[in-house]
Write a protein that holds these residues in place. Structure first.
Motif, PDB file in Angstrom:
ATOM      1  N   ALA A  56       0.744  -1.393   0.030  1.00 29.29           N
ATOM      2  CA  ALA A  56      -0.082   0.080  -0.036  1.00 29.29           C
ATOM      3  C   ALA A  56       0.649   1.136   0.166  1.00 29.29           C
ATOM      4  CB  ALA A  56      -0.860   0.095   1.247  1.00 29.29           C
ATOM      5  N   ASP A  57       2.133   1.231   0.325  1.00 28.33           N
ATOM      6  CA  ASP A  57       3.049   2.190   0.541  1.00 28.33           C
ATOM      7  C   ASP A  57       3.992   2.634  -0.919  1.00 28.33           C
ATOM      8  OD1 ASP A  57       2.792   3.032   3.231  1.00 28.33           O
ATOM      9  OD2 ASP A  57       3.700   0.970   3.594  1.00 28.33           O
ATOM     10  N   VAL A  58       3.550   1.466  -2.086  1.00 26.72           N
ATOM     11  CA  VAL A  58       4.364   1.629  -3.176  1.00 26.72           C
ATOM     12  C   VAL A  58       3.807   2.974  -3.847  1.00 26.72           C
ATOM     13  CG1 VAL A  58       4.598   0.583  -5.363  1.00 26.72           C
ATOM     14  CG2 VAL A  58       4.965  -0.564  -3.201  1.00 26.72           C
ATOM     15  N   TYR A  59       4.508   3.715  -4.537  1.00 23.84           N
ATOM     16  CA  TYR A  59       4.069   4.870  -5.389  1.00 23.84           C
ATOM     17  C   TYR A  59       4.584   4.731  -6.709  1.00 23.84           C
ATOM     18  CZ  TYR A  59       8.732   7.004  -5.215  1.00 23.84           C
ATOM     19  OH  TYR A  59       9.873   7.215  -5.503  1.00 23.84           O
ATOM     20  N   GLU A  60       5.496   3.890  -7.076  1.00 25.14           N
ATOM     21  CA  GLU A  60       5.990   3.769  -8.495  1.00 25.14           C
ATOM     22  C   GLU A  60       6.416   2.108  -8.607  1.00 25.14           C
ATOM     23  OE1 GLU A  60       9.125   5.991 -11.544  1.00 25.14           O
ATOM     24  OE2 GLU A  60       9.493   6.121  -9.440  1.00 25.14           O
ATOM     25  N   ILE A  61       6.278   1.577  -9.795  1.00 21.79           N
ATOM     26  CA  ILE A  61       6.289   0.252 -10.186  1.00 21.79           C
ATOM     27  C   ILE A  61       6.860   0.211 -11.596  1.00 21.79           C
ATOM     28  CG2 ILE A  61       5.725  -1.953 -10.696  1.00 21.79           C
ATOM     29  CD1 ILE A  61       3.498  -1.520  -8.540  1.00 21.79           C
ATOM     30  N   ARG A  62       7.955  -0.084 -11.833  1.00 17.62           N
ATOM     31  CA  ARG A  62       8.511  -0.705 -12.944  1.00 17.62           C
ATOM     32  C   ARG A  62       8.558  -2.135 -13.409  1.00 17.62           C
ATOM     33  NH1 ARG A  62      10.624   4.053 -14.242  1.00 17.62           N
ATOM     34  NH2 ARG A  62      11.998   5.258 -12.933  1.00 17.62           N
ATOM     35  N   VAL A  63       7.885  -2.410 -14.412  1.00 19.34           N
ATOM     36  CA  VAL A  63       7.926  -4.024 -14.871  1.00 19.34           C
ATOM     37  C   VAL A  63       8.662  -4.212 -16.000  1.00 19.34           C
ATOM     38  CG1 VAL A  63       6.289  -5.773 -15.240  1.00 19.34           C
ATOM     39  CG2 VAL A  63       5.622  -3.912 -13.341  1.00 19.34           C
ATOM     40  N   ILE A  64       9.133  -5.368 -15.938  1.00 20.61           N
ATOM     41  CA  ILE A  64       9.818  -5.867 -17.369  1.00 20.61           C
ATOM     42  C   ILE A  64       9.244  -7.093 -17.434  1.00 20.61           C
ATOM     43  CG2 ILE A  64      11.949  -6.676 -18.363  1.00 20.61           C
ATOM     44  CD1 ILE A  64      12.579  -4.284 -15.469  1.00 20.61           C
ATOM     45  N   LEU A  65       8.960  -7.448 -18.514  1.00 22.12           N
ATOM     46  CA  LEU A  65       8.177  -8.594 -19.100  1.00 22.12           C
ATOM     47  C   LEU A  65       9.089  -9.151 -20.139  1.00 22.12           C
ATOM     48  CD1 LEU A  65       4.295  -7.546 -19.306  1.00 22.12           C
ATOM     49  CD2 LEU A  65       5.263  -8.561 -17.356  1.00 22.12           C
ATOM     50  N   ASN A  66       8.990 -10.711 -20.440  1.00 23.68           N
ATOM     51  CA  ASN A  66       9.759 -11.294 -21.428  1.00 23.68           C
ATOM     52  C   ASN A  66       8.754 -11.208 -22.740  1.00 23.68           C
ATOM     53  OD1 ASN A  66       8.109 -13.616 -20.975  1.00 23.68           O
ATOM     54  ND2 ASN A  66       9.665 -14.731 -21.571  1.00 23.68           N
ATOM     55  N   ASP A  67       7.405 -11.093 -22.258  1.00 25.07           N
ATOM     56  CA  ASP A  67       6.366 -11.239 -23.378  1.00 25.07           C
ATOM     57  C   ASP A  67       5.339 -10.366 -23.106  1.00 25.07           C
ATOM     58  OD1 ASP A  67       4.280 -11.918 -25.152  1.00 25.07           O
ATOM     59  OD2 ASP A  67       4.528 -14.076 -24.605  1.00 25.07           O
ATOM     60  N   ARG A  68       4.977  -9.268 -23.908  1.00 27.40           N
ATOM     61  CA  ARG A  68       4.067  -8.329 -23.961  1.00 27.40           C
ATOM     62  C   ARG A  68       2.644  -8.894 -23.707  1.00 27.40           C
ATOM     63  NH1 ARG A  68       6.288  -6.540 -28.591  1.00 27.40           N
ATOM     64  NH2 ARG A  68       6.777  -4.674 -27.533  1.00 27.40           N
ATOM     65  N   ASN A  69       2.490 -10.078 -24.092  1.00 32.78           N
ATOM     66  CA  ASN A  69       1.148 -10.793 -24.083  1.00 32.78           C
ATOM     67  C   ASN A  69       0.586 -11.111 -22.593  1.00 32.78           C
ATOM     68  OD1 ASN A  69       0.503 -10.598 -26.823  1.00 32.78           O
ATOM     69  ND2 ASN A  69       1.860 -12.464 -27.166  1.00 32.78           N
ATOM     70  N   ASN A  70       1.657 -10.983 -21.741  1.00 35.08           N
ATOM     71  CA  ASN A  70       1.593 -11.196 -20.251  1.00 35.08           C
ATOM     72  C   ASN A  70       1.126  -9.961 -19.581  1.00 35.08           C
ATOM     73  OD1 ASN A  70       1.995 -14.143 -20.260  1.00 35.08           O
ATOM     74  ND2 ASN A  70       4.261 -13.517 -20.225  1.00 35.08           N
ATOM     75  N   PHE A  71       0.755  -8.918 -20.278  1.00 36.07           N
ATOM     76  CA  PHE A  71       0.359  -8.016 -19.566  1.00 36.07           C
ATOM     77  C   PHE A  71      -0.903  -7.887 -19.110  1.00 36.07           C
ATOM     78  CE2 PHE A  71      -1.583  -3.592 -19.394  1.00 36.07           C
ATOM     79  CZ  PHE A  71      -0.679  -3.062 -18.251  1.00 36.07           C
ATOM     80  N   GLY A  72      -1.758  -8.480 -19.713  1.00 33.05           N
ATOM     81  CA  GLY A  72      -3.396  -8.723 -19.227  1.00 33.05           C
ATOM     82  C   GLY A  72      -3.451  -9.435 -17.909  1.00 33.05           C
ATOM     83  N   THR A  73      -2.672 -10.390 -17.633  1.00 35.89           N
ATOM     84  CA  THR A  73      -2.506 -11.148 -16.489  1.00 35.89           C
ATOM     85  C   THR A  73      -1.741 -10.248 -15.325  1.00 35.89           C
ATOM     86  OG1 THR A  73      -2.288 -13.353 -17.703  1.00 35.89           O
ATOM     87  CG2 THR A  73      -1.440 -13.299 -15.501  1.00 35.89           C
ATOM     88  N   LEU A  74      -0.734  -9.515 -15.807  1.00 32.25           N
ATOM     89  CA  LEU A  74      -0.057  -8.651 -14.740  1.00 32.25           C
ATOM     90  C   LEU A  74      -1.203  -7.389 -14.326  1.00 32.25           C
ATOM     91  CD1 LEU A  74       2.376  -7.620 -13.432  1.00 32.25           C
ATOM     92  CD2 LEU A  74       2.692  -6.199 -15.456  1.00 32.25           C
ATOM     93  N   ASN A  75      -2.019  -6.904 -15.411  1.00 35.80           N
ATOM     94  CA  ASN A  75      -3.011  -6.052 -14.956  1.00 35.80           C
ATOM     95  C   ASN A  75      -4.039  -6.630 -13.818  1.00 35.80           C
ATOM     96  OD1 ASN A  75      -3.561  -3.155 -15.205  1.00 35.80           O
ATOM     97  ND2 ASN A  75      -5.213  -3.769 -16.652  1.00 35.80           N
ATOM     98  N   ASP A  76      -4.468  -7.766 -14.207  1.00 34.36           N
ATOM     99  CA  ASP A  76      -5.300  -8.266 -13.099  1.00 34.36           C
ATOM    100  C   ASP A  76      -4.678  -8.421 -11.859  1.00 34.36           C
ATOM    101  OD1 ASP A  76      -7.149  -8.802 -15.190  1.00 34.36           O
ATOM    102  OD2 ASP A  76      -6.732 -11.020 -15.603  1.00 34.36           O
TER     103      ASP A  76
END
Length: 141
Positions: A83-103
């Protein structure tokens, strides 16, 4: 305030005993004043031994959830939470995993309140599907 009179903050390394030693010459996170900067974290962070010997789950969902569990352990060690996080950087090996990440974001950060960055890249460890860097604000009481 001139450069010579700026207040200097101590950098406090954060390496929780609930996680493995980092695979490289870095800390899991550092605290500078009220700010906590969590290093790139993955499902390898809780595993010990040489990087090449650490076995990752095949599932993106499992790797992503383990990654956020590991970040949570770092933040708890610092006295905070996701709850204290204000910024996240995400690196994926496959952009198709973004939907799952967003969930996962919706589940883990139901109130939002953070800014995000996303990248697609190749990782140092074979089988790695996600790495996340997080910054949190933990004001002193």
């Amino acid at each position: 305030m001139s450069r010579g009179t700026m207040k200097k903050h101590t950098v406090i390394p954060l390496n929780p005993p609930t996680l493995a030693d980092p695979a490289g010459h870095f800390d899991r996170a550092v605290r500078i004043g009220d700010w906590v900067f969590v290093s790139g974290t993955s499902a390898l962070t809780n595993l010990s031994g040489p990087l090449a010997d650490r076995v990752l789950p095949d599932s993106f969902l499992e790797q992503a959830n383990t990654t956020f569990d590991n970040i949570e352990k770092v933040l708890e060690h610092a006295g905070g939470s996701l709850a204290d996080v204000y910024e996240i950087r995400v690196i994926l090996n496959d952009r198709n995993n973004f939907g799952t990440l967003n969930d996962i974001f919706r589940e883990r950060f139901p109130d939002r309140g953070f800014i995000g960055h996303g990248y697609v890249a190749e990782f140092l460890a074979p089988g790695m599907l996600i790495e996340v860097e997080a910054h949190a604000y933990l004001p002193s009481e």
